[in-house]
Design an enzyme around this catalytic site. Structure first.
Site, mmCIF file in Angstrom:
data_model
loop_
_atom_site.group_PDB
_atom_site.id
_atom_site.type_symbol
_atom_site.label_atom_id
_atom_site.label_comp_id
_atom_site.label_asym_id
_atom_site.label_seq_id
_atom_site.Cartn_x
_atom_site.Cartn_y
_atom_site.Cartn_z
ATOM 1 N N PRO A 257 0.788 -1.230 0.000
ATOM 2 C CA PRO A 257 0.000 0.000 0.000
ATOM 3 C C PRO A 257 0.823 1.284 0.000
ATOM 4 O O PRO A 257 1.870 1.357 0.640
ATOM 5 C CB PRO A 257 -0.826 -0.109 1.289
ATOM 6 C CG PRO A 257 -0.114 -1.116 2.130
ATOM 7 C CD PRO A 257 0.541 -2.061 1.178
ATOM 8 N N ASN A 258 0.312 2.228 -0.731
ATOM 9 C CA ASN A 258 0.854 3.596 -0.846
ATOM 10 C C ASN A 258 2.113 3.691 -1.711
ATOM 11 O O ASN A 258 2.590 4.794 -1.969
ATOM 12 C CB ASN A 258 1.115 4.212 0.544
ATOM 13 C CG ASN A 258 -0.157 4.334 1.353
ATOM 14 O OD1 ASN A 258 -1.094 4.992 0.917
ATOM 15 N ND2 ASN A 258 -0.224 3.679 2.495
ATOM 16 N N ARG B 147 5.059 11.059 -2.759
ATOM 17 C CA ARG B 147 4.897 10.696 -1.341
ATOM 18 C C ARG B 147 6.224 10.829 -0.594
ATOM 19 O O ARG B 147 7.171 10.088 -0.874
ATOM 20 C CB ARG B 147 4.412 9.245 -1.249
ATOM 21 C CG ARG B 147 4.316 8.713 0.156
ATOM 22 C CD ARG B 147 4.053 7.210 0.171
ATOM 23 N NE ARG B 147 4.116 6.719 1.528
ATOM 24 C CZ ARG B 147 4.413 5.467 1.854
ATOM 25 N NH1 ARG B 147 4.673 4.574 0.923
ATOM 26 N NH2 ARG B 147 4.460 5.119 3.115
ATOM 27 N N TYR C 183 11.542 8.674 0.498
ATOM 28 C CA TYR C 183 11.469 7.611 -0.506
ATOM 29 C C TYR C 183 12.071 7.983 -1.866
ATOM 30 O O TYR C 183 12.106 7.149 -2.763
ATOM 31 C CB TYR C 183 9.999 7.194 -0.703
ATOM 32 C CG TYR C 183 9.382 6.635 0.566
ATOM 33 C CD1 TYR C 183 9.872 5.465 1.128
ATOM 34 C CD2 TYR C 183 8.324 7.286 1.202
ATOM 35 C CE1 TYR C 183 9.323 4.953 2.291
ATOM 36 C CE2 TYR C 183 7.765 6.775 2.367
ATOM 37 C CZ TYR C 183 8.276 5.611 2.902
ATOM 38 O OH TYR C 183 7.739 5.091 4.052
ATOM 39 N N ASN D 261 7.946 -5.764 -1.350
ATOM 40 C CA ASN D 261 7.948 -4.601 -0.463
ATOM 41 C C ASN D 261 6.548 -4.534 0.148
ATOM 42 O O ASN D 261 5.617 -4.039 -0.481
ATOM 43 C CB ASN D 261 8.280 -3.302 -1.204
ATOM 44 C CG ASN D 261 8.422 -2.132 -0.242
ATOM 45 O OD1 ASN D 261 7.966 -2.208 0.903
ATOM 46 N ND2 ASN D 261 9.040 -1.054 -0.692
ATOM 47 N N ALA E 4 3.508 -0.730 4.622
ATOM 48 C CA ALA E 4 3.058 -0.718 6.036
ATOM 49 C C ALA E 4 2.610 -2.098 6.514
ATOM 50 O O ALA E 4 2.666 -2.384 7.721
ATOM 51 C CB ALA E 4 1.952 0.304 6.228
ATOM 52 N N GLU F 141 12.530 -9.696 1.122
ATOM 53 C CA GLU F 141 11.786 -8.519 1.598
ATOM 54 C C GLU F 141 12.627 -7.287 1.296
ATOM 55 O O GLU F 141 13.832 -7.275 1.590
ATOM 56 C CB GLU F 141 11.559 -8.665 3.117
ATOM 57 C CG GLU F 141 10.882 -7.466 3.753
ATOM 58 C CD GLU F 141 10.805 -7.606 5.285
ATOM 59 O OE1 GLU F 141 10.929 -8.734 5.809
ATOM 60 O OE2 GLU F 141 10.645 -6.568 5.945
ATOM 61 N N HIS G 206 12.896 -2.838 1.233
ATOM 62 C CA HIS G 206 12.394 -1.519 1.617
ATOM 63 C C HIS G 206 13.285 -0.466 0.981
ATOM 64 O O HIS G 206 14.512 -0.616 0.945
ATOM 65 C CB HIS G 206 12.409 -1.346 3.137
ATOM 66 C CG HIS G 206 11.570 -2.378 3.835
ATOM 67 N ND1 HIS G 206 10.201 -2.282 3.902
ATOM 68 C CD2 HIS G 206 11.906 -3.534 4.440
ATOM 69 C CE1 HIS G 206 9.730 -3.342 4.531
ATOM 70 N NE2 HIS G 206 10.740 -4.125 4.873
ATOM 71 N N ARG H 64 13.982 4.591 11.595
ATOM 72 C CA ARG H 64 12.801 5.457 11.603
ATOM 73 C C ARG H 64 11.965 5.226 12.880
ATOM 74 O O ARG H 64 12.507 4.815 13.897
ATOM 75 C CB ARG H 64 12.004 5.212 10.309
ATOM 76 C CG ARG H 64 12.854 5.503 9.050
ATOM 77 C CD ARG H 64 12.087 5.249 7.779
ATOM 78 N NE ARG H 64 10.906 6.109 7.692
ATOM 79 C CZ ARG H 64 9.875 5.862 6.882
ATOM 80 N NH1 ARG H 64 9.907 4.795 6.085
ATOM 81 N NH2 ARG H 64 8.832 6.671 6.864
#
Ligand code: DQA
Length: 146
Positions: free
Chosen positions: A10-11, A18, A23, A73, A76, A100, A102, A109
């Site tokens: 998502p996103n 964004r 990012y 990825n 969230a 995985e 990111h 963070r």
């Protein structure tokens, strides 16, 4: 032909605008195009994004059934989707590689990003290298396939 499923949660479809300070300024479409252009002959990247947990789970089921290596990825969902983890565990059970990825380094963070419910069933994790995280993940998948 080796097909690698590259799945985005998502996103991530909002990349480019964004939080570019986190990012970067590349869109997801540009990241996908860069990846497709960089893979060796005989390798194909099937690049997808969804904001929908159920759709992502369906794609992981497809990868299990077709025995397709996955670069994921989870965005969230990384931090709380036990359903996505249970789907990913089926890749592990089937011996299918799962990396995985990111863009950012979640460990540098907010505290809620320090937990990944996916990592425990992933073959490995690459984080913090922006779009290069995806390139490194594809390389890792190809090496693991030998
Ligand atoms: C992300 C990190 C996650 O914490 C966040 O929710 C994202 C993107 C990354 O690629 O850095 O959406 O997965």
């Amino acid at each position: 032909m080796t097909t690698i499923l590259v799945l985005n949660g998502p996103n991530l479809g909002r990349l480019g605008t964004r939080e570019p300070e986190v990012y970067g300024s590349e869109t997801l479409e540009e990241i996908g195009a860069g990846l497709a252009a960089s893979v060796p002959d005989g390798v194909e990247v099937d690049f997808r994004q969804s904001d929908d947990e159920a759709e992502l789970i369906g794609w992981i089921h497809e990868a299990v059934d077709r025995r397709l290596p996955v670069v994921l990825n989870p965005a969230a969902f990384t931090h709380y989707s036990y359903a996505l983890r249970d789907a990913a565990a089926q890749l592990k059970q089937a011996g299918v590689p799962l990396v995985e990825v990111h863009l950012s380094n979640p460990h540098s963070r907010e505290t809620f990003r320090h937990t990944s419910v996916i990592s425990g069933v992933a073959t490995g994790v690459i984080a913090g290298f922006g779009p290069d995280s995806y390139h490194l993940a594809v390389q890792a998948v190809l090496r693991s396939l030998g």
